[in-house]
Motif scaffolding. Structure first.
Motif, PDB file in Angstrom:
ATOM      1  N   VAL A 137      48.876  31.109  29.800  1.00  0.00           N
ATOM      2  CA  VAL A 137      49.414  32.453  29.524  1.00  0.00           C
ATOM      3  C   VAL A 137      50.536  32.786  30.513  1.00  0.00           C
ATOM      4  CG1 VAL A 137      47.182  33.282  28.625  1.00  0.00           C
ATOM      5  CG2 VAL A 137      47.740  33.603  31.058  1.00  0.00           C
ATOM      6  N   GLN A 138      51.329  33.784  30.157  1.00  0.00           N
ATOM      7  CA  GLN A 138      52.362  34.270  31.079  1.00  0.00           C
ATOM      8  C   GLN A 138      51.743  35.220  32.109  1.00  0.00           C
ATOM      9  OE1 GLN A 138      55.493  33.103  31.231  1.00  0.00           O
ATOM     10  NE2 GLN A 138      54.803  31.722  29.599  1.00  0.00           N
ATOM     11  N   VAL A 139      50.910  36.152  31.606  1.00  0.00           N
ATOM     12  CA  VAL A 139      50.271  37.155  32.475  1.00  0.00           C
ATOM     13  C   VAL A 139      48.774  37.153  32.184  1.00  0.00           C
ATOM     14  CG1 VAL A 139      50.160  39.612  33.066  1.00  0.00           C
ATOM     15  CG2 VAL A 139      52.350  38.585  32.436  1.00  0.00           C
ATOM     16  N   LEU A 140      47.969  37.137  33.244  1.00  0.00           N
ATOM     17  CA  LEU A 140      46.511  37.135  33.076  1.00  0.00           C
ATOM     18  C   LEU A 140      46.027  38.493  32.557  1.00  0.00           C
ATOM     19  CD1 LEU A 140      45.469  35.501  36.502  1.00  0.00           C
ATOM     20  CD2 LEU A 140      45.834  34.326  34.312  1.00  0.00           C
ATOM     21  N   GLY A 141      44.976  38.472  31.750  1.00  0.00           N
ATOM     22  CA  GLY A 141      44.338  39.732  31.372  1.00  0.00           C
ATOM     23  C   GLY A 141      44.099  39.931  29.891  1.00  0.00           C
ATOM     24  N   GLY A 166      41.161  50.230  32.662  1.00  0.00           N
ATOM     25  CA  GLY A 166      40.397  49.147  32.044  1.00  0.00           C
ATOM     26  C   GLY A 166      39.125  49.649  31.386  1.00  0.00           C
ATOM     27  N   GLN A 167      38.689  48.930  30.377  1.00  0.00           N
ATOM     28  CA  GLN A 167      37.423  49.262  29.719  1.00  0.00           C
ATOM     29  C   GLN A 167      36.427  48.136  30.036  1.00  0.00           C
ATOM     30  OE1 GLN A 167      40.137  48.759  26.991  1.00  0.00           O
ATOM     31  NE2 GLN A 167      41.018  50.456  28.159  1.00  0.00           N
ATOM     32  N   GLY A 191      41.831  45.395  28.786  1.00  0.00           N
ATOM     33  CA  GLY A 191      42.900  46.387  28.904  1.00  0.00           C
ATOM     34  C   GLY A 191      43.673  46.339  30.200  1.00  0.00           C
ATOM     35  N   LEU A 192      43.508  45.294  31.008  1.00  0.00           N
ATOM     36  CA  LEU A 192      44.268  45.194  32.264  1.00  0.00           C
ATOM     37  C   LEU A 192      45.205  43.984  32.206  1.00  0.00           C
ATOM     38  CD1 LEU A 192      41.436  45.804  34.912  1.00  0.00           C
ATOM     39  CD2 LEU A 192      43.093  47.467  34.020  1.00  0.00           C
ATOM     40  N   ALA A 193      46.454  44.197  32.497  1.00  0.00           N
ATOM     41  CA  ALA A 193      47.396  43.084  32.652  1.00  0.00           C
ATOM     42  C   ALA A 193      47.524  42.848  34.155  1.00  0.00           C
ATOM     43  CB  ALA A 193      48.749  43.440  32.049  1.00  0.00           C
ATOM     44  N   ILE A 194      47.181  41.642  34.590  1.00  0.00           N
ATOM     45  CA  ILE A 194      47.102  41.370  36.031  1.00  0.00           C
ATOM     46  C   ILE A 194      48.443  40.801  36.511  1.00  0.00           C
ATOM     47  CG2 ILE A 194      45.741  40.266  37.853  1.00  0.00           C
ATOM     48  CD1 ILE A 194      44.096  42.125  36.077  1.00  0.00           C
ATOM     49  N   THR A 212      31.525  38.981  42.602  1.00  0.00           N
ATOM     50  CA  THR A 212      32.701  38.112  42.451  1.00  0.00           C
ATOM     51  C   THR A 212      33.548  38.625  41.301  1.00  0.00           C
ATOM     52  OG1 THR A 212      31.472  36.161  43.185  1.00  0.00           O
ATOM     53  CG2 THR A 212      33.469  35.744  41.932  1.00  0.00           C
ATOM     54  N   VAL A 213      34.858  38.658  41.510  1.00  0.00           N
ATOM     55  CA  VAL A 213      35.770  38.987  40.413  1.00  0.00           C
ATOM     56  C   VAL A 213      36.315  37.668  39.848  1.00  0.00           C
ATOM     57  CG1 VAL A 213      37.663  39.398  42.054  1.00  0.00           C
ATOM     58  CG2 VAL A 213      37.815  40.311  39.745  1.00  0.00           C
ATOM     59  N   GLY A 214      36.425  37.622  38.519  1.00  0.00           N
ATOM     60  CA  GLY A 214      36.803  36.370  37.853  1.00  0.00           C
ATOM     61  C   GLY A 214      38.284  36.065  37.847  1.00  0.00           C
ATOM     62  N   VAL A 215      39.062  36.722  38.709  1.00  0.00           N
ATOM     63  CA  VAL A 215      40.443  36.310  38.940  1.00  0.00           C
ATOM     64  C   VAL A 215      40.411  35.331  40.113  1.00  0.00           C
ATOM     65  CG1 VAL A 215      42.713  37.078  39.761  1.00  0.00           C
ATOM     66  CG2 VAL A 215      41.502  38.385  37.990  1.00  0.00           C
ATOM     67  N   PHE A 216      40.891  34.112  39.871  1.00  0.00           N
ATOM     68  CA  PHE A 216      40.904  33.067  40.889  1.00  0.00           C
ATOM     69  C   PHE A 216      42.341  32.907  41.380  1.00  0.00           C
ATOM     70  CE2 PHE A 216      36.845  30.401  40.583  1.00  0.00           C
ATOM     71  CZ  PHE A 216      36.118  31.402  39.964  1.00  0.00           C
ATOM     72  N   ALA A 217      42.682  33.701  42.392  1.00  0.00           N
ATOM     73  CA  ALA A 217      44.028  33.614  42.966  1.00  0.00           C
ATOM     74  C   ALA A 217      43.950  32.871  44.306  1.00  0.00           C
ATOM     75  CB  ALA A 217      44.620  35.000  43.135  1.00  0.00           C
ATOM     76  N   PHE A 218      43.006  33.256  45.152  1.00  0.00           N
ATOM     77  CA  PHE A 218      42.856  32.542  46.433  1.00  0.00           C
ATOM     78  C   PHE A 218      42.338  31.122  46.188  1.00  0.00           C
ATOM     79  CE2 PHE A 218      42.973  36.966  47.665  1.00  0.00           C
ATOM     80  CZ  PHE A 218      43.868  36.924  48.724  1.00  0.00           C
ATOM     81  N   GLN A 219      41.485  30.957  45.205  1.00  0.00           N
ATOM     82  CA  GLN A 219      41.005  29.616  44.835  1.00  0.00           C
ATOM     83  C   GLN A 219      41.715  29.170  43.558  1.00  0.00           C
ATOM     84  OE1 GLN A 219      38.445  31.578  46.497  1.00  0.00           O
ATOM     85  NE2 GLN A 219      38.980  30.132  48.102  1.00  0.00           N
TER      86      GLN A 219
END
Ligand code: 5RP
Length: 237
Positions: A137-141, A166-167, A191-194, A212-219
């Motif tokens: 994807v271009q943008v996560l979410g 977000g919902q 509903g969130l574009a990260i 834990t949040v399922g955005v893996f940026a540090f990992q």
């Protein structure tokens, strides 16, 4: 990001998603360091990798797994599984993703294993993401962001996401909330574009009750093997 060309293929017919997963699951064997423990993720793409891994099980001591489901599959195929605490460093962690962007940032947790996935990824030198082309994807979410939470904090965390636009909804298993391997709940947030994965992961990880949040940026992924009809594309980040 470097982007090596897809290998030439005489077989350009449209592959099924299952075939794409098999293709990329086998391709990941090239990244397993012989003689060393390997980190293993969770999900239908990883299941193809686990099947492939069985063919080289005598060349590795075993695996550190990110879920009870993967542990059972590994052991059923004769691959030893150790607890994460028993192995210092892993050369490589191999796992799927629900979304991956052009920097190797990912959304993960569709299989509710995000916490253990982040733990095993954090002790690995490389993260090789295996996915079919639909995950790029271009943008996560667009895929709802999974967030593992402690049950008593659920209502407030849902309100905090609502304040961001977000919902969030509790993931269900039939009529009851799904319970993770860690005994917690999962929220799926639509509903969130990260646009800032590092900032989002940093902020949400600090909310009380978020496990834990399922955005893996540090990992994030260091490499992504992306299966397409033309073959496996290698993205390096
Ligand atoms: C599990 C995950 C999976 O890696 C992700 O959901 C992708 O799964 P699949 O390979 O089945 O599409 O994060 O928690």
């Amino acid at each position: 990001m470097s982007n090596s060309p897809a290998p030439a293929s005489s077989d350009q017919r449209q592959r099924t998603q299952d075939e794409l997963k098999t293709l990329v699951g086998h391709a990941a064997l090239d990244y397993v360091v012989r003689g060393q423990w390997v980190g293993v993720g969770t999900g239908s793409t990883v299941n193809k990798f686990i099947e492939a891994l069985a063919s080289i099980r005598h060349d590795i001591p075993g695996a550190v797994s990110s879920s009870q489901a993967s542990t059972e599959r590994l052991r059923a195929l004769g691959i030893e599984v150790r607890d994460a605490n028993e192995v210092d460093r892993l050369a490589v962690y191999i796992d799927g993703a629900d979304e991956i962007d052009g920097k190797g940032y990912m959304v993960k947790g569709g299989g509710a294993a995000l916490t253990r996935e982040k733990i095993v990824a954090a002790q690995s030198d490389q993260f090789v993401c295996i996915a079919d082309g639909s995950k790029r994807v271009q943008v996560l979410g667009a895929f709802p962001i999974p967030v593992e939470v402690i049950p008593m904090a659920t209502a407030r965390i849902i309100r905090q996401f609502a304040a961001m636009g977000g919902q969030a909804a509790i993931r269900m298993a039939g009529a009851k909330p799904l319970v993770t391997d860690n005994g917690q709940y999962v929220l799926d947030v639509k509903g969130l574009a990260i646009s800032d994965p590092l900032g989002f992961e940093t902020a949400v990880s600090q909310w009380p009750g978020v496990v834990t949040v399922g955005v893996f940026a540090f990992q994030r992924a260091t490499t992504c093997l992306l299966a397409t009809d033309a073959g496996v594309q290698t993205l390096s980040f």
